[in-house]
Scaffold this motif. Structure first.
Motif, PDB file in Angstrom:
ATOM      1  N   LEU A  70      40.799  13.562 -39.533  1.00  0.00           N
ATOM      2  CA  LEU A  70      41.349  12.794 -38.428  1.00  0.00           C
ATOM      3  C   LEU A  70      42.818  13.171 -38.381  1.00  0.00           C
ATOM      4  O   LEU A  70      43.499  13.155 -39.414  1.00  0.00           O
ATOM      5  CB  LEU A  70      41.181  11.296 -38.688  1.00  0.00           C
ATOM      6  CG  LEU A  70      39.738  10.823 -38.880  1.00  0.00           C
ATOM      7  CD1 LEU A  70      39.708   9.379 -39.346  1.00  0.00           C
ATOM      8  CD2 LEU A  70      38.957  10.985 -37.592  1.00  0.00           C
ATOM      9  N   VAL A  71      43.317  13.535 -37.204  1.00  0.00           N
ATOM     10  CA  VAL A  71      44.671  14.068 -37.087  1.00  0.00           C
ATOM     11  C   VAL A  71      45.506  13.189 -36.164  1.00  0.00           C
ATOM     12  O   VAL A  71      45.076  12.836 -35.067  1.00  0.00           O
ATOM     13  CB  VAL A  71      44.652  15.515 -36.539  1.00  0.00           C
ATOM     14  CG1 VAL A  71      46.049  16.110 -36.542  1.00  0.00           C
ATOM     15  CG2 VAL A  71      43.685  16.379 -37.324  1.00  0.00           C
ATOM     16  N   PHE A  72      46.703  12.852 -36.627  1.00  0.00           N
ATOM     17  CA  PHE A  72      47.658  12.068 -35.849  1.00  0.00           C
ATOM     18  C   PHE A  72      48.963  12.859 -35.805  1.00  0.00           C
ATOM     19  O   PHE A  72      49.251  13.628 -36.716  1.00  0.00           O
ATOM     20  CB  PHE A  72      47.892  10.699 -36.509  1.00  0.00           C
ATOM     21  CG  PHE A  72      46.631   9.907 -36.673  1.00  0.00           C
ATOM     22  CD1 PHE A  72      46.170   9.092 -35.658  1.00  0.00           C
ATOM     23  CD2 PHE A  72      45.890   9.998 -37.845  1.00  0.00           C
ATOM     24  CE1 PHE A  72      44.993   8.371 -35.801  1.00  0.00           C
ATOM     25  CE2 PHE A  72      44.720   9.279 -38.007  1.00  0.00           C
ATOM     26  CZ  PHE A  72      44.269   8.455 -36.982  1.00  0.00           C
ATOM     27  N   GLU A  73      49.718  12.677 -34.728  1.00  0.00           N
ATOM     28  CA  GLU A  73      50.969  13.407 -34.603  1.00  0.00           C
ATOM     29  C   GLU A  73      52.108  12.453 -34.274  1.00  0.00           C
ATOM     30  O   GLU A  73      51.955  11.559 -33.439  1.00  0.00           O
ATOM     31  CB  GLU A  73      50.858  14.476 -33.510  1.00  0.00           C
ATOM     32  CG  GLU A  73      52.038  15.408 -33.477  1.00  0.00           C
ATOM     33  CD  GLU A  73      51.826  16.619 -32.577  1.00  0.00           C
ATOM     34  OE1 GLU A  73      52.837  17.187 -32.142  1.00  0.00           O
ATOM     35  OE2 GLU A  73      50.677  16.985 -32.322  1.00  0.00           O
ATOM     36  N   SER A  74      53.226  12.631 -34.951  1.00  0.00           N
ATOM     37  CA  SER A  74      54.432  11.842 -34.702  1.00  0.00           C
ATOM     38  C   SER A  74      55.640  12.755 -34.775  1.00  0.00           C
ATOM     39  O   SER A  74      55.786  13.514 -35.738  1.00  0.00           O
ATOM     40  CB  SER A  74      54.603  10.752 -35.770  1.00  0.00           C
ATOM     41  OG  SER A  74      53.600   9.788 -35.699  1.00  0.00           O
ATOM     42  N   HIS A  75      56.487  12.680 -33.770  1.00  0.00           N
ATOM     43  CA  HIS A  75      57.743  13.442 -33.747  1.00  0.00           C
ATOM     44  C   HIS A  75      57.498  14.925 -34.022  1.00  0.00           C
ATOM     45  O   HIS A  75      58.282  15.587 -34.705  1.00  0.00           O
ATOM     46  CB  HIS A  75      58.758  12.873 -34.747  1.00  0.00           C
ATOM     47  CG  HIS A  75      59.061  11.426 -34.531  1.00  0.00           C
ATOM     48  ND1 HIS A  75      59.868  10.978 -33.506  1.00  0.00           N
ATOM     49  CD2 HIS A  75      58.640  10.318 -35.199  1.00  0.00           C
ATOM     50  CE1 HIS A  75      59.949   9.660 -33.549  1.00  0.00           C
ATOM     51  NE2 HIS A  75      59.204   9.239 -34.561  1.00  0.00           N
ATOM     52  N   GLY A  76      56.373  15.450 -33.510  1.00  0.00           N
ATOM     53  CA  GLY A  76      56.070  16.871 -33.637  1.00  0.00           C
ATOM     54  C   GLY A  76      55.430  17.289 -34.949  1.00  0.00           C
ATOM     55  O   GLY A  76      55.119  18.459 -35.131  1.00  0.00           O
TER      56      GLY A  76
END
Length: 107
Positions: free
Chosen positions: A53-59
């Motif tokens: 499961l992949v999440f992205e924050s601030h690149g």
């Protein structure tokens, strides 16, 4: 359901991956360990898995698995410098207790 990185943590991850010369992001998981029952496991990700499961924050990307997400949902990973100490800090709203050393937690 989500995991996030603070801007400071995202910058630290990006800089470290750049120095390593490879990597997609970091993996945050939990394992059974410590005096409070569970411990965080943090490592770099060089290849995605079908179960990630992949999440992205601030690149920057943060990876986990469904089992770990049950204990980590809502967690923000921060990177702090306090005097001579620096490192990742886990802001996990699910934690009910922590050991004195801060290495393990219970939910």
């Amino acid at each position: 359901m989500a995991l996030t990185l603070s801007e400071a943590a995202a910058n630290h991850v990006a800089n470290f991956i750049k120095k390593r010369g490879k990597g997609l992001g970091i993996r945050l998981a939990v394992k059974t360990s410590g005096c409070s029952g569970m411990a965080y496991k943090l490592e770099f990700v060089d290849a995605e898995s079908d179960t990630d499961l992949v999440f992205e924050s601030h690149g920057a990307k943060i990876y986990t698995d469904a089992k770990s997400l049950a204990y980590l949902d809502g967690t923000e990973l921060d990177y702090t410098k306090e005097g001579l100490n620096e490192g990742f800090k886990f802001n996990n709203p699910n934690v009910k207790n922590e050991c004195g050393c801060g290495e393990s937690f219970g939910v």
